[in-house]
Write a protein that holds these residues in place. Sequence first.
Motif, PDB file in Angstrom:
ATOM      1  N   UNK A  95       0.841  -1.194   0.000  1.00 12.01           N
ATOM      2  CA  UNK A  95       0.000   0.000   0.000  1.00 12.01           C
ATOM      3  C   UNK A  95       0.876   1.242   0.000  1.00 12.01           C
ATOM      4  N   UNK A  96       0.591   2.149  -0.910  1.00 11.42           N
ATOM      5  CA  UNK A  96       1.329   3.396  -0.994  1.00 11.42           C
ATOM      6  C   UNK A  96       2.600   3.321  -1.825  1.00 11.42           C
ATOM      7  N   UNK A  97       2.963   2.142  -2.287  1.00 15.32           N
ATOM      8  CA  UNK A  97       4.163   2.008  -3.106  1.00 15.32           C
ATOM      9  C   UNK A  97       3.798   2.128  -4.583  1.00 15.32           C
ATOM     10  N   UNK A  98       4.686   2.747  -5.332  1.00  9.91           N
ATOM     11  CA  UNK A  98       4.528   2.884  -6.773  1.00  9.91           C
ATOM     12  C   UNK A  98       5.390   1.829  -7.437  1.00  9.91           C
ATOM     13  N   UNK A  99       4.783   1.041  -8.333  1.00  9.02           N
ATOM     14  CA  UNK A  99       5.477  -0.090  -8.940  1.00  9.02           C
ATOM     15  C   UNK A  99       5.300  -0.075 -10.460  1.00  9.02           C
ATOM     16  N   UNK A 100       6.423  -0.223 -11.161  1.00 10.34           N
ATOM     17  CA  UNK A 100       6.421  -0.396 -12.613  1.00 10.34           C
ATOM     18  C   UNK A 100       6.951  -1.797 -12.904  1.00 10.34           C
ATOM     19  N   UNK A 101       6.355  -2.459 -13.885  1.00  9.90           N
ATOM     20  CA  UNK A 101       6.706  -3.839 -14.206  1.00  9.90           C
ATOM     21  C   UNK A 101       7.216  -3.960 -15.639  1.00  9.90           C
ATOM     22  N   UNK A 102       8.187  -4.856 -15.826  1.00 17.05           N
ATOM     23  CA  UNK A 102       8.586  -5.197 -17.186  1.00 17.05           C
ATOM     24  C   UNK A 102       8.818  -6.694 -17.272  1.00 17.05           C
ATOM     25  N   UNK A 103       8.569  -7.231 -18.461  1.00 18.20           N
ATOM     26  CA  UNK A 103       8.728  -8.663 -18.661  1.00 18.20           C
ATOM     27  C   UNK A 103       9.344  -8.975 -20.006  1.00 18.20           C
ATOM     28  N   UNK A 104      10.074 -10.076 -20.042  1.00 15.91           N
ATOM     29  CA  UNK A 104      10.673 -10.561 -21.274  1.00 15.91           C
ATOM     30  C   UNK A 104      10.007 -11.863 -21.673  1.00 15.91           C
ATOM     31  N   UNK A 105       9.780 -12.005 -22.972  1.00 15.73           N
ATOM     32  CA  UNK A 105       9.159 -13.212 -23.471  1.00 15.73           C
ATOM     33  C   UNK A 105       9.501 -13.444 -24.931  1.00 15.73           C
ATOM     34  N   UNK A 106       9.111 -14.595 -25.418  1.00 16.66           N
ATOM     35  CA  UNK A 106       9.372 -15.024 -26.787  1.00 16.66           C
ATOM     36  C   UNK A 106       8.027 -15.273 -27.454  1.00 16.66           C
ATOM     37  N   UNK A 107       7.594 -14.307 -28.269  1.00 13.13           N
ATOM     38  CA  UNK A 107       6.258 -14.382 -28.866  1.00 13.13           C
ATOM     39  C   UNK A 107       6.158 -15.386 -30.010  1.00 13.13           C
ATOM     40  N   UNK A 108       7.265 -15.843 -30.546  1.00 12.88           N
ATOM     41  CA  UNK A 108       7.209 -16.820 -31.635  1.00 12.88           C
ATOM     42  C   UNK A 108       7.166 -18.254 -31.114  1.00 12.88           C
ATOM     43  N   UNK A 109       8.062 -18.595 -30.213  1.00 11.94           N
ATOM     44  CA  UNK A 109       8.135 -19.966 -29.711  1.00 11.94           C
ATOM     45  C   UNK A 109       7.183 -20.245 -28.546  1.00 11.94           C
ATOM     46  N   UNK A 110       6.727 -19.190 -27.881  1.00  9.66           N
ATOM     47  CA  UNK A 110       5.825 -19.348 -26.729  1.00  9.66           C
ATOM     48  C   UNK A 110       4.634 -18.403 -26.871  1.00  9.66           C
ATOM     49  N   UNK A 158       5.831  -3.054 -19.366  1.00  9.03           N
ATOM     50  CA  UNK A 158       6.632  -3.090 -20.585  1.00  9.03           C
ATOM     51  C   UNK A 158       6.912  -4.532 -20.974  1.00  9.03           C
ATOM     52  N   UNK A 159       6.746  -4.845 -22.245  1.00 14.12           N
ATOM     53  CA  UNK A 159       7.030  -6.179 -22.767  1.00 14.12           C
ATOM     54  C   UNK A 159       8.154  -6.074 -23.788  1.00 14.12           C
ATOM     55  N   UNK A 160       9.190  -6.865 -23.563  1.00  8.54           N
ATOM     56  CA  UNK A 160      10.334  -6.914 -24.470  1.00  8.54           C
ATOM     57  C   UNK A 160      10.504  -8.334 -24.992  1.00  8.54           C
ATOM     58  N   UNK A 161      10.746  -8.443 -26.283  1.00  8.75           N
ATOM     59  CA  UNK A 161      11.065  -9.728 -26.902  1.00  8.75           C
ATOM     60  C   UNK A 161      12.440  -9.569 -27.526  1.00  8.75           C
ATOM     61  N   UNK A 162      13.478  -9.808 -26.729  1.00  8.59           N
ATOM     62  CA  UNK A 162      14.852  -9.622 -27.197  1.00  8.59           C
ATOM     63  C   UNK A 162      15.283 -10.724 -28.154  1.00  8.59           C
ATOM     64  N   UNK A 163      14.512 -11.804 -28.231  1.00  8.90           N
ATOM     65  CA  UNK A 163      14.833 -12.891 -29.153  1.00  8.90           C
ATOM     66  C   UNK A 163      14.356 -12.594 -30.568  1.00  8.90           C
ATOM     67  N   UNK A 164      13.156 -12.061 -30.696  1.00 12.61           N
ATOM     68  CA  UNK A 164      12.550 -11.876 -32.011  1.00 12.61           C
ATOM     69  C   UNK A 164      12.447 -10.422 -32.464  1.00 12.61           C
ATOM     70  N   UNK A 165      12.541  -9.487 -31.536  1.00 11.00           N
ATOM     71  CA  UNK A 165      12.457  -8.067 -31.877  1.00 11.00           C
ATOM     72  C   UNK A 165      13.558  -7.266 -31.184  1.00 11.00           C
ATOM     73  N   UNK A 166      14.811  -7.705 -31.266  1.00  4.59           N
ATOM     74  CA  UNK A 166      15.873  -6.997 -30.546  1.00  4.59           C
ATOM     75  C   UNK A 166      16.048  -5.556 -31.017  1.00  4.59           C
ATOM     76  N   UNK A 167      15.721  -5.291 -32.268  1.00  9.98           N
ATOM     77  CA  UNK A 167      15.888  -3.948 -32.814  1.00  9.98           C
ATOM     78  C   UNK A 167      14.908  -2.948 -32.192  1.00  9.98           C
ATOM     79  N   UNK A 168      13.874  -3.424 -31.527  1.00  8.82           N
ATOM     80  CA  UNK A 168      12.882  -2.543 -30.901  1.00  8.82           C
ATOM     81  C   UNK A 168      13.133  -2.324 -29.410  1.00  8.82           C
ATOM     82  N   UNK A 169      14.061  -3.071 -28.836  1.00 10.05           N
ATOM     83  CA  UNK A 169      14.265  -3.041 -27.388  1.00 10.05           C
ATOM     84  C   UNK A 169      14.669  -1.664 -26.877  1.00 10.05           C
TER      85      UNK A 169
END
Length: 189
Positions: A95-110, A158-169
């Motif tokens: 309560x009262x904490x500000x939280x930002x989340x980011x995750x990495x995933x592979x949208x092609x294989x998973x 934030x969602x990052x796919x460093x395997x399939x879209x590294x140029x967008x990271x």
Amino acid sequence: PSVRPGQPSLEISDTMSKIGLFYASESGNTEKIAKRIQRDHFDPGTLDIHDLQRATAESFGSYDALIIGTPTVGMGDYPDALDGFLPTLQAADLTGKTVALFGLGDQENYSGEFVDALGMVHEEIESRGATIIGYWPTDGYDYEFSKADLGDGQFCGLVLDVDNQPELTSERLATWIAEVKPALLASLA
């Protein structure tokens, strides 16, 4: 700060004036992103990085502003470090904490469980009373299903796919940091 005689001193924890970035990493990619966030987007001394394998309830609870990063492993599972930290997280009052989340995933294989761990962390954090910031558009990704997809055109972080879209990271990261940084820093005041 100076204290007049007869007045108690006010001890302020060092971490209360910093952002805590906690991450889990299996292949090293989430750790690399965490270090990029610290190095490229925050002034020195503003953000502390913690590997969830070594994090404690005290270290996690000592920050008013948090960034949490996780990959999704296997068929939509938490990485081991986050899985091991869950009992600590489940006992936390955010309560009262500000939280930002980011995750990495592979949208092609998973594609059927794309960044599911991010969505599961979001549920845990939200249920503990935190103010979550930094939602991210689902446009530009190609996947079948994701627990991180809120159903309104946004991911829960934030969602990052460093395997399939590294140029967008780099661009995605810079855009997201520009969005969340003011709110994270404001929560330290």
